[in-house]
Every structure is written in C-alpha cells, then in structure tokens.
Design an enzyme around this catalytic site. Structure first.
Site, mmCIF file in Angstrom:
data_model
loop_
_atom_site.group_PDB
_atom_site.id
_atom_site.type_symbol
_atom_site.label_atom_id
_atom_site.label_comp_id
_atom_site.label_asym_id
_atom_site.label_seq_id
_atom_site.Cartn_x
_atom_site.Cartn_y
_atom_site.Cartn_z
ATOM 1 C CG HIS A 359 -2.500 10.787 -5.094
ATOM 2 N ND1 HIS A 359 -2.046 12.078 -5.034
ATOM 3 C CD2 HIS A 359 -3.087 10.533 -3.920
ATOM 4 C CE1 HIS A 359 -2.353 12.586 -3.857
ATOM 5 N NE2 HIS A 359 -2.973 11.664 -3.164
ATOM 6 N NE ARG A 466 -9.339 -1.341 1.410
ATOM 7 C CZ ARG A 466 -9.357 -2.327 0.517
ATOM 8 N NH1 ARG A 466 -9.973 -2.154 -0.641
ATOM 9 N NH2 ARG A 466 -8.774 -3.482 0.770
ATOM 10 N NE ARG A 502 -11.430 -0.265 6.346
ATOM 11 C CZ ARG A 502 -10.393 -0.764 5.690
ATOM 12 N NH1 ARG A 502 -10.096 -2.046 5.831
ATOM 13 N NH2 ARG A 502 -9.681 -0.009 4.900
ATOM 14 C CD GLU A 596 -8.475 -5.295 9.117
ATOM 15 O OE1 GLU A 596 -8.005 -5.011 8.029
ATOM 16 O OE2 GLU A 596 -8.857 -4.450 9.951
ATOM 17 C CG ASN A 619 -5.813 -7.525 1.821
ATOM 18 O OD1 ASN A 619 -5.865 -8.550 1.160
ATOM 19 N ND2 ASN A 619 -6.452 -6.420 1.486
ATOM 20 C CG ASP A 620 -4.173 -5.404 7.624
ATOM 21 O OD1 ASP A 620 -2.947 -5.250 7.469
ATOM 22 O OD2 ASP A 620 -5.009 -4.510 7.384
ATOM 23 C CB CYS A 667 -13.796 -7.599 2.510
ATOM 24 S SG CYS A 667 -13.034 -6.998 4.033
HETATM 25 C C1 PEP Z 1 -7.728 -6.332 4.764
HETATM 26 O O1 PEP Z 1 -6.864 -6.089 5.596
HETATM 27 O O2 PEP Z 1 -7.885 -7.452 4.252
HETATM 28 C C2 PEP Z 1 -8.642 -5.276 4.318
HETATM 29 C C3 PEP Z 1 -9.628 -5.556 3.526
HETATM 30 O O3 PEP Z 1 -8.343 -4.016 4.710
HETATM 31 P P1 PEP Z 1 -7.232 -3.114 3.991
HETATM 32 O O4 PEP Z 1 -6.747 -3.872 2.784
HETATM 33 O O5 PEP Z 1 -7.905 -1.849 3.635
HETATM 34 O O6 PEP Z 1 -6.211 -3.000 5.048
HETATM 35 MG MG MG Z 2 -6.864 -4.211 6.649
#
Ligand code: PEP
Ligand code: MG
Length: 742
Positions: A359, A466, A502, A596, A619-620, A667
């Site tokens: 949070h 998100r 998403r 991802e 990111n993933d 993203c």
């Molecule tokens: C990602 O994985 O790059 C992504 C944007 O999703 P999240 O960061 O919410 O996993």
């Molecule tokens: Mg992700």
C-alpha cells in the site's frame, strides 16, 4: 491474579521505591518466571553488548562478558530485534560460548530485545536447565519487562554511551529498492518514534479500560473523516486516491480482534498506551516471521492504527509538525499514515519494510513522492533532525552526508526543478525526436487517482491499465457494477485517447485476502491469466464490466502472462462471447496480449494473425528471459535490457509485428528511463507506456536525439558486443558526447 498481573504489580512496587537496581529486577523476573537465569545485556560503545546484571550466571562475568551485535544468541536478538525462543540454545548455529559466565548447564533460552525510540539498546534473557519452549505468555511477560527496563536504562543514562557508540555523526549509506523514483534532501523525521516517559503501569485497570474505549471511538471517527473527507480541492485526486487503499484499511480498523488484545493487556495492569505499544510490538515480531506479502500489508495497516490510537490517547494529532523539505524514515508505513505525512509536506520516504506492491508503495507512486523500500538498519542509527538524501533513482539513502555530497544532491535537485520547469513546457507538444521521428508516450495506471496524470503529463493515452491494483487496494474483487464504474472513470478521463485495459494479473506477489497458494515459485505459478482461464466466471465478470464501461465507446483489452496462442485464443473467445451479450457494443473492440513469457516469442507468426496489438511487458519478460527474479534486490543490475540478447529479441518482435502490421508497444518500467527509451525508439518501438514520472523526461531527451545519427552507432555497439552483460556504458558515452543528460 494472573502471573503477568502479579509480575507487573511487583514491578510497580519495586519502582515505587525509586529507581530499581538491575540486580533486583533480574532477581524478580527470574523468580516470577520460574527461570534459573535472568540476565540483562546493555549496548555499549562500539556495538558491544555487555552483561550488566544477572541472576543465575557467574556474577564475576558482569562487566566482563561482551558480545558484538550479531554475535551469539544475544547478539542475534539485538541485531534482528527479534525474540529468540530456543529450547536448545547451545546447539543453535549462532551460539557463542563464554566460559566465564558458567552457562553450560542451561539448555533453553528466551531473549527479547530492549528497544527504545526505535533502537535496540539491550537484551533481556532468561534461561532454564531443562529444554523448554517458552510459552507465548512468557514471551509477552518478558517483553513487558523489557519495556520497563528500556525506560529505566534511559533514565539512568546507562545507554548514553551506546548511542554515541552507534556513530551518530558518521555518514552512512543504506541500499534499498526504488518504490517511486526521484530525489529528496532534507532533515529526517522518524516515523513512529514513541513519546518518551510514557507511564507503563496503571493504577486502575477499569478506568484505564474506559479511557481506551473512548480513544478507540474517537480514533475511528477521525479515520472515517479522513477516508470520507478529502475528495474535493487541490489534493482531491490524492484523497480520492486513498479511498481505494483506505477502504481495505477501514476493514482492518473495524476488526474487533486487535482492540480486544489491547484491552486484555490493559486488564492485566498496563496503561492503555503501554498496552497499545505491547500489541504493536507483538505484531512486529509476528510480521518478521510471516512470508506472505498480503498478510504483512495487513499487519502494517494494524501498526498504522496503533500509532493513531497512541496519538489519540495522548490527545495529539496523528503526526507532529514537519520542518520544510523533511524526509520520512519509517520501519513500515500504513496508508493513512502516508496520507497524513503527505498532507504535512513530506518530500521523500525511506521504509525498512515495504514491498513494491504494498500500500505504501502504491500511494507513494500515486502521490509522486520519491520513495525507497527494503532499507535495512537505517533506524538503528538515524535521529530526528539528521540530514538525509533519498536518491530513489539509485535506491539509496545517504544519512548525514558529507557537506560536499549534500551539495551535489542539492545542485542535482535544483537542476531537476529547472528541468521540470522546462519539461512542463513540453507537456502539450507532441513527442518527436530531433530529426522528426514521431513517438507515442503513454501512461501506466493502477488507481483512478492517477488518472489526472494524463493531463499533467500530456500522455497520449493509457498504455497499461493494471486492473488488479484497485482490487488489491480494496482487498477484494469488486462486483461488476463497481468494476464498470471504475473502468468508465478511466475512459472518461482519457476522452479520445486510447486506454489499454489489462485483465486481472493476480497471483505471485499480488494476492487477495484469503488466497493461500503454496508454491515454490509463485512468479511462475498459478497466476494471472492462468487463474482467469481456470476460473472463467471471474474473468467473464471482469470482461462484462469492461464492456459495460465502454458503453458503446472503443474498447481495448489485453491479457497478461500469456504463454501460448491457445491461451490467448481461449481468453479472446471469452471476451467475444461476452461482447455478444452486452449492448451497446463497443464502437471498436481491440483484443491484444502482453508479451511477457519467452515461449510466445516463437509463436509470433500465429499470434500476430490473431492479436490486434501486442504490449511487451519487459519487467516480466526480462525476469523470465534471464531467469532473474524481479523482486530480488541483490540481483539488480546483473542483467540489462540494454544488452545484445535483449535488444536482438526486442528488435525481432518489432520487425515481426511490423511485417504483420500489428501495433506493438512496450509497457515495462524500462520505458520510463530516458536512456532506455532512446534505445527502444532506435530499434523501432514507437509506442512506450510508462509511469507518469517518466513521460516528460523521456520526451525531453528524445526531442534532443538525432535518431538518424544514433541508429548506426547503436548497431555498431551491438555488433561489437563480446558477450558482456550490458551495453550501457558505450551507449551512455555516445549520449554524453552529444550533450544529452543521461
Ligand atoms: C511487465 O511485466 O512488464 C508489466 C508491465 O506488468 P507488471 O509489471 O504489472 O507485471
Ligand atoms: Mg508483468
């Protein structure tokens, strides 16, 4: 009379006769707790714990036996500020044998930290011959004595030397992880430092109970006002912001369980203040043992409540006045507390225990406060009023910086605000490179409070909404109507600009209450679309809410964590089926996917026939491509998006999508970093979606880049790569040589 009550009563009698000698205290505790040994260790200069009093060990060891913080069970207890309850202490790996104490015969040990104003100043321990797992009530009793002891030690000045010994004037740098990027320089405010000299034992438990109940009622009223009361005005978005997170918090506040625990402690003879501190202390101990991120959040909420209750009992505002530019250091921070501090004008935050999905992190990002988490140990040495720098970009806290270091940061901050002024001018200009290559910079959004960033940054739409974040903030999945209202707010705010919703990306570190998923590797477990496909009713409800929110407007939906084309097809099938039922139908329905999971890279030809758009979740994707857990700080920087394999992979995606005429965007967080954005643009990505803080800096940098000149340089750098983990250095060198501030 319960054992605890009797111990407290005897302690009160002892104190009534004046400051109790430590020798009497250990004697009393040993007798009442039926322990053969009770010892007090006090922190001395140089981070040494010295045996200051004992009942049961050799008295000649007093003043002689010294353990470093971290050494032995006692040292470990001090270093971790955790209770050590060991039936067989001598076989614990940390056990350190000190022959002069004569402690061989004692098998079991219970050690609790003696803490005052957020620091450990000693350790109180009992030992027994027989192997014994001390009961929860024993632990509580000893912790209560430790509270009294902390006051006595401080009153006697026994720990003054220790405070100096902790090198209170020496600069220290602490590493953490970025929760919200940015920079802050200012005096330290310590969150939750307790008022000194609180009365611990009550004279009349019944009257004390009434005082507690009155304070609880007043606190809850204040909380309702905080949650309900801030929707209008300049800070309106922030306040309505908090509603989503605070709704979850309110659930905790209205839970009677924790008030009951405090009441029980009052009944046993503590004052209301001491009882609240006790329960908060217990929660702290529990938190350290709980691995589940969601439960830790709930406990942080409870600590937030405890702080508010203490303030209410003292008749004080929840937070003291803040000096200009102050930075807040906290062990943990609850959502209401963060809002309070923010309203007071805090400029930066460092938190010892905060997860990026927590949070505090969600609110810090939404409110734009530079913040770092996971900053271990800072509270053992920081003092209110110390100067500090929070360099959230680098994920570090510099405590008591050298004058020159501070100056560097102050200058950087000034440059940034000048840059900010310059960036603001860019807000309404299109994103375009110096040589005219147009780009689309879009916003990543999690809470509706972030929607006003669309206009503040001039973003061209929402490239990633998100949807799970609001649910996590509430602690539950909202029903269809509520979801639809939430999504409609995003579409309203975006107007003609696109919004890519998403679907729920729950699981892994994003768990709702009551979800217990035992998995070795939750990031690769039952999460995200996998849950959606296994529980189609949940996904269908969300899809219906999205269609209802669109109410005839264009709608874009994408799915997270897609591993196969078949999964994408199944999810799309659910959406299309739902779309047949909802009227009015969206003016245009675009169905895309996140990219991802690496396996999808080898299914692109098939996927691109069916997906309307693709959004790379770097990111993933980086996490799975390099097998590097995105949440492990010690792995940060080991692998880089700016590397030959990652860039080759991304360029391949861009080319394949281009040939298939399917729009592709990226993203992940990387898009918000100007150097990365420049490279991503150079390999052909024209749409980047990022947190709000990145849009103007990225736009500013790209406006100065001659892509025609940079592209061949980048190609040469990539071709020349000899298997290094990163191409960052040569790219940065080129940028700097061309006057770009990266
Ligand atoms: C990602 O994985 O790059 C992504 C944007 O999703 P999240 O960061 O919410 O996993
Ligand atoms: Mg992700």
């Amino acid at each position: 009379m319960t054992a605890r009550r009797r111990l407290l009563a005897r302690l009160r009698d002892l104190r009534a006769q004046g400051p109790a000698p430590l020798s009497e205290l250990v004697h009393l505790v040993a007798t009442e707790m039926v322990a053969e040994v009770c010892s007090i260790y006090v922190l001395r200069p140089g981070d040494l714990l010295e045996l200051a009093a004992t009942e049961g060990l050799n008295l000649t060891a007093i003043g002689r036996t010294r353990l470093r913080v971290g050494e032995g069970i006692v040292g470990l207890c001090a270093a971790t500020a955790a209770v050590m309850n060991l039936p067989d202490a001598q076989n614990h790996p940390a056990f350190a044998y000190r022959p002069e104490t004569g402690e061989e015969p004692f098998a079991s040990m219970l050690a609790v930290p003696v803490r005052r104003a957020g620091r450990t100043i000693g350790v109180l321990a009992v030992q027994n011959r027989a192997p014994r797992h001390y009961l929860e009530t024993d632990v509580e009793e000893l912790e209560t004595v430790a509270m009294l002891l902390a006051e006595s030690l401080a009153a006697a000045g026994a720990t003054d030397g220790a405070a100096e010994g902790l090198a209170a004037t020496v600069p220290r740098v602490f590493a953490g992880t970025t929760l919200m990027s940015g920079l802050a320089v200012g005096p330290v405010i310590l969150h939750g430092s307790r008022p000194i000299g609180v009365k611990l034992l009550s004279d009349d438990p019944t009257a004390e109970l009434a005082r507690l109940e009155d304070a609880v009622t007043r606190m809850q009223r204040g909380l309702d006002e905080l949650i309900a009361g801030a929707p209008q005005g300049g800070r309106g978005a922030d306040a309505s912001a908090s509603r989503e997170v605070l709704e979850a918090y309110r659930l905790v506040a209205s839970d009677a369980g924790w008030v009951r625990r405090v009441s029980d402690a009052v009944r046993s003879g503590l004052t209301a203040e001491a009882a609240v501190q006790r329960v908060a202390g217990e929660l702290h101990g529990h938190m350290r043992r709980i691995g589940d991120a969601y439960l830790r959040e709930r406990l942080a909420d409870m600590e937030d409540l405890a702080g508010r209750l203490l303030a209410t009992l003292a008749g004080k505002a929840p937070r003291p006045p803040i000096p200009p530019g102050a930075v807040l250091l906290a062990r943990r921070l609850g959502p209401a507390e963060l809002l309070d501090w923010h309203a007071g004008g805090i400029c930066g935050i460092a938190i010892e225990e905060a997860s990026p999905a927590g949070h505090a992190a969600i609110l810090a990002r939404a409110l734009g406060i530079p913040a770092i988490g996971g900053v271990r140990g800072m509270l053992d040495t920081a003092e209110t009023g110390d100067e500090a720098v929070i360099d959230a970009d680098e994920g570090q806290l510099v405590l008591r910086p050298e004058a020159e270091v501070r100056q560097v940061y102050v200058r950087a901050l000034a440059t940034r605000s000048e840059e900010h002024a310059g960036w603001a001018a860019l807000r309404d200009k299109p994103a375009v490179t110096a040589d005219g290559v147009p780009l689309r910079l879009m916003l990543n959004v999690g809470l509706t409070l972030e929607l006003d960033q669309l206009d503040r940054t001039g973003a061209e739409g929402i490239g990633l909404f998100r949807t799970e974040i609001a649910m996590l903030a509430r602690g539950a999945i909202a029903d269809v109507a509520e979801q639809a209202a939430n999504y409609a707010r995003a579409l309203d705010a975006a107007g003609d600009r696109p919004v890519m919703f998403r679907t729920l990306d729950l699981g892994a570190d994003k768990l709702l209450p009551g979800t217990v998923i035992e998995e070795e590797n939750p990031a690769m477990g039952w999460r995200s679309l996998r849950i959606g496909l296994d529980r189609p009713a949940l996904l269908r409800r969300q899809l219906r809410a999205l269609l209802l929110a669109a109410a005839g407007r264009p709608l874009s939906v994408m799915f997270p964590m897609v591993a196969t084309v078949a999964e994408f097809r199944a999810a799309r099938g659910l959406l299309l089926a739902e779309a047949k039922r909802v009227r009015p139908a969206p003016a245009r329905l675009q169905i895309g996917t996140m990219l991802e999971i690496p396996a999808l890279l080898w299914q692109l030809p098939e996927l691109l026939k069916e997906a309307d758009f693709i959004s790379v979740g770097s990111n993933d994707l980086m996490q799975f491509m390099f097998a590097v857990d995105r949440g492990t700080p010690s792995l940060y920087g080991r692998y880089d998006l700016l590397s030959q394999p990652a860039l080759d992979m991304l360029e391949g995606v861009v080319q394949a999508a281009g040939q298939a005429r399917v729009p592709v965007s990226l993203c992940g967080e990387a898009a918000s970093r100007p150097l990365e954005a420049m490279v991503l643009a150079a390999i052909g990505l024209t749409t980047l979606s990022m947190p709000a803080g990145g849009i103007l800096p990225v736009k500013a940098l790209l406006a100065r880049v001659d892509m025609g000149a940079f592209r061949p340089v980048l190609s040469a750098i990539r071709r020349g790569s000899t298997g290094t983990a990163s191409l960052r250095d040569p790219i940065t060198t080129w940028a700097r040589e061309h006057g770009l501030a990266v």
